[in-house]
Write an enzyme that holds these catalytic residues in place. Structure first.
Site, PDB file in Angstrom:
ATOM      1  N   ARG A  15       0.803  -1.227   0.000  1.00 47.40           N
ATOM      2  CA  ARG A  15       0.000   0.000   0.000  1.00 47.40           C
ATOM      3  C   ARG A  15       0.834   1.275   0.000  1.00 47.40           C
ATOM      4  NH1 ARG A  15      -3.820  -1.130   4.887  1.00 47.40           N
ATOM      5  NH2 ARG A  15      -2.268  -2.744   5.285  1.00 47.40           N
ATOM      6  N   LYS A  22       8.832  -0.564   2.738  1.00 46.30           N
ATOM      7  CA  LYS A  22       8.002   0.229   3.653  1.00 46.30           C
ATOM      8  C   LYS A  22       8.770   0.712   4.877  1.00 46.30           C
ATOM      9  CE  LYS A  22       4.518  -1.603   6.274  1.00 46.30           C
ATOM     10  NZ  LYS A  22       3.115  -1.950   6.592  1.00 46.30           N
ATOM     11  N   ARG A 308      24.830  23.844   5.059  1.00 46.82           N
ATOM     12  CA  ARG A 308      24.809  22.447   4.613  1.00 46.82           C
ATOM     13  C   ARG A 308      25.792  21.576   5.412  1.00 46.82           C
ATOM     14  NH1 ARG A 308      25.658  23.069  -1.533  1.00 46.82           N
ATOM     15  NH2 ARG A 308      25.816  20.806  -1.341  1.00 46.82           N
ATOM     16  N   TYR A 360      34.521  24.628  -7.472  1.00 46.06           N
ATOM     17  CA  TYR A 360      34.347  23.431  -8.322  1.00 46.06           C
ATOM     18  C   TYR A 360      34.702  23.786  -9.753  1.00 46.06           C
ATOM     19  CZ  TYR A 360      31.753  19.412 -10.273  1.00 46.06           C
ATOM     20  OH  TYR A 360      31.379  18.272 -10.918  1.00 46.06           O
TER      21      TYR A 360
END
Ligand code: UD1
Ligand code: CA
Length: 430
Positions: A15, A22, A308, A360
């Site tokens: 479900r 789950k 972060r 980067y």
């Protein structure tokens, strides 16, 4: 600790309509199964998780965080059902508490109430206005006589409102004797764990119903249940932190991960999201800021700041639209619209509006190091790897692609040119 815990988590969870098993769906930042394991670890040194569907993935996820958990593979083809799940499970202690992997809201006090007393079996029951879907519990003179699954109920039994919440505390000796004798002679052709109740009663054993809180024992079966469980868990987490002294403005708009911790006087404004194992000490997190797994001490962030993972902010001010990633800032002011990634920035340094660490190059990430008392002018790009020593001034709009030594001014700017009356030549007279 003289109780074993078995967590049933072999069910498919159809479900949920998900490729993720789950029990790995998260509630307050942790797979729901982890909430059950955490509760189990507080009461037992012998924990077995029963798996079948996506067993490998679930086991790997558990082993990345926990050690010493036992795993049992259910033979779900031959022996489906909750009783089948218990076939072959061995427990160390004289009693076993059997939990479900999809019940993340069960509290310690509820588990303790199930472990108390000297009945042969304690089982959790709830009373529901609408008992549909649950096993009905037949009680006589205060003790349980049997559990009848909905699909096996005769009409009169369907009316019973006392239902099986699915958690049991059973003597090991009974499990060892009864489980091998379970059969699948029922409507679902499954091996029901609940049939041990009748076996016990037939032998004159005492099965005691323990009334538990519906909210805690509600299984999570769908995305709707998941969202509902999340709300309940969030309310609990925030209540605990407010009791511990964290101020929250409009707490219902705030999200706090179950692994986050606070110390000292912290203020969280509305819409703040605290994710992962953030560690926040005496800090003020303003409206709609997002903190992920960071250490923030004696600092303020936001509104709309983002800090972060692997970042440390100490005595630092982070203003609106500033993003910090994997950086250590000590005594820094970065008031507006800025990105600091893979950076180390020291005390007294001011980061102007629009300053970007270009960390980067499309392949690798590089560090930026900024010393003490540096004034980084607005709209500066720091092309990493780069080091700025102490007491440096960087002129606004500069692109810094070389190290700057102590005390220097760095400026990289095309000379300004002005053209007289250009506007009128271009647009004509207005
Ligand atoms: C079971 C009870 C029912 C009770 C309900 C409460 C039985 C026969 N019935 O219902 O009386 O009201 O729980 O929620 O036990 N599982 C396995 N292997 C399996 C099947 C299930 O490990 O083969 C696990 C599931 O992952 C889950 C737990 O057992 O964690 C309960 O399974 P679920 O299918 O939700 O329970 P029901 O059989 O519906
Ligand atoms: Ca079932």
């Amino acid at each position: 600790m003289s109780i074993s815990v078995v967590i049933l988590a072999a069910g498919q969870g159809t479900r949920m309509k998900s490729t993720t098993p789950k029990v790995l769906h998260e509630i307050s930042g942790k797979p729901m199964l982890f909430h059950a394991i955490d509760a189990a670890q507080k009461i037992s040194d012998d924990i077995t998780v029963v798996l079948y569907h996506q067993a490998e993935r679930i086991q790997e996820t558990i082993e990345a965080y926990y050690s010493g958990i036992h795993f049992h593979m259910q033979d779900s083809v031959q022996f489906p059902g909750t009783g089948g799940a218990m076939k072959g499970v061995t427990v160390k202690h004289s009693k076993a508490l059997i939990l479900n992997g999809d019940m993340p809201l069960v509290t310690m006090s509820a588990l303790e109430s199930l472990m108390q007393g000297d009945a042969d079996i304690n089982m959790s029951v709830i009373k529901l206005d609408n008992p549909t879907g649950y096993g009905r519990v037949v009680i006589n003179q205060g003790n349980v006589v049997e559990i009848v699954e909905e699909k096996d109920c005769i009409p009169a039994q369907k009316e019973i409102q006392t239902v099986n919440a699915g958690v049991y505390c059973v003597k090991k000796e009974l499990l060892e004797r009864y489980i091998p004798h379970l059969n699948n002679d029922n409507a679902q052709k499954e091996y029901y764990l609940t049939d041990i109740i009748k076996m016990a009663v037939d032998e004159g054993k005492i099965v005691h119903p323990v009334m538990v809180d519906e909210e805690e024992f509600k299984g999570v079966n769908s995305k709707l249940d998941l969202a509902h469980a999340e709300e309940i868990m969030q309310r609990r987490i925030k209540t605990e932190w407010m009791k511990a002294g964290v101020s929250m403005r409009l707490p219902e708009t705030i999200y706090i991960d179950s692994r986050a911790t606070f110390e000292g006087e912290c203020i969280l404004e509305n819409g703040v999201s605290i994710q992962g194992a953030a560690y926040i000490i005496a800090s003020h997190i303003k409206t709609h800021s997002v903190i992920e797994d960071a250490h923030i001490e004696n600092s303020d962030v936001g509104p709309m700041g983002r800090v972060r993972p692997h970042s440390t902010l100490i005595d630092t001010h982070i203003g609106n639209f500033v993003e910090v990633k994997k950086s250590t800032l000590t005594g820094v002011k970065a008031g507006h619209l800025s990105y600091m990634g893979d950076a180390t920035i020291d005390a007294g340094t001011n980061i102007g509006a629009g300053v970007i660490t270009c960390n980067y190059d499309g392949k690798n990430k590089y560090p930026t190091k900024i010393g003490k008392n540096v004034f980084v002018g607005s709209d500066t790009q720091l092309v990493a790897p780069v080091t700025i020593e102490d007491d440096v001034m960087i002129a606004a709009g500069s692109t810094i692609n070389k190290n700057v030594a102590q005390g220097e001014l760095a400026i990289s700017r095309a000379p300004l040119r002005t053209v007289k009356n250009f506007f009128y030549k271009f647009f004509g007279d207005k």
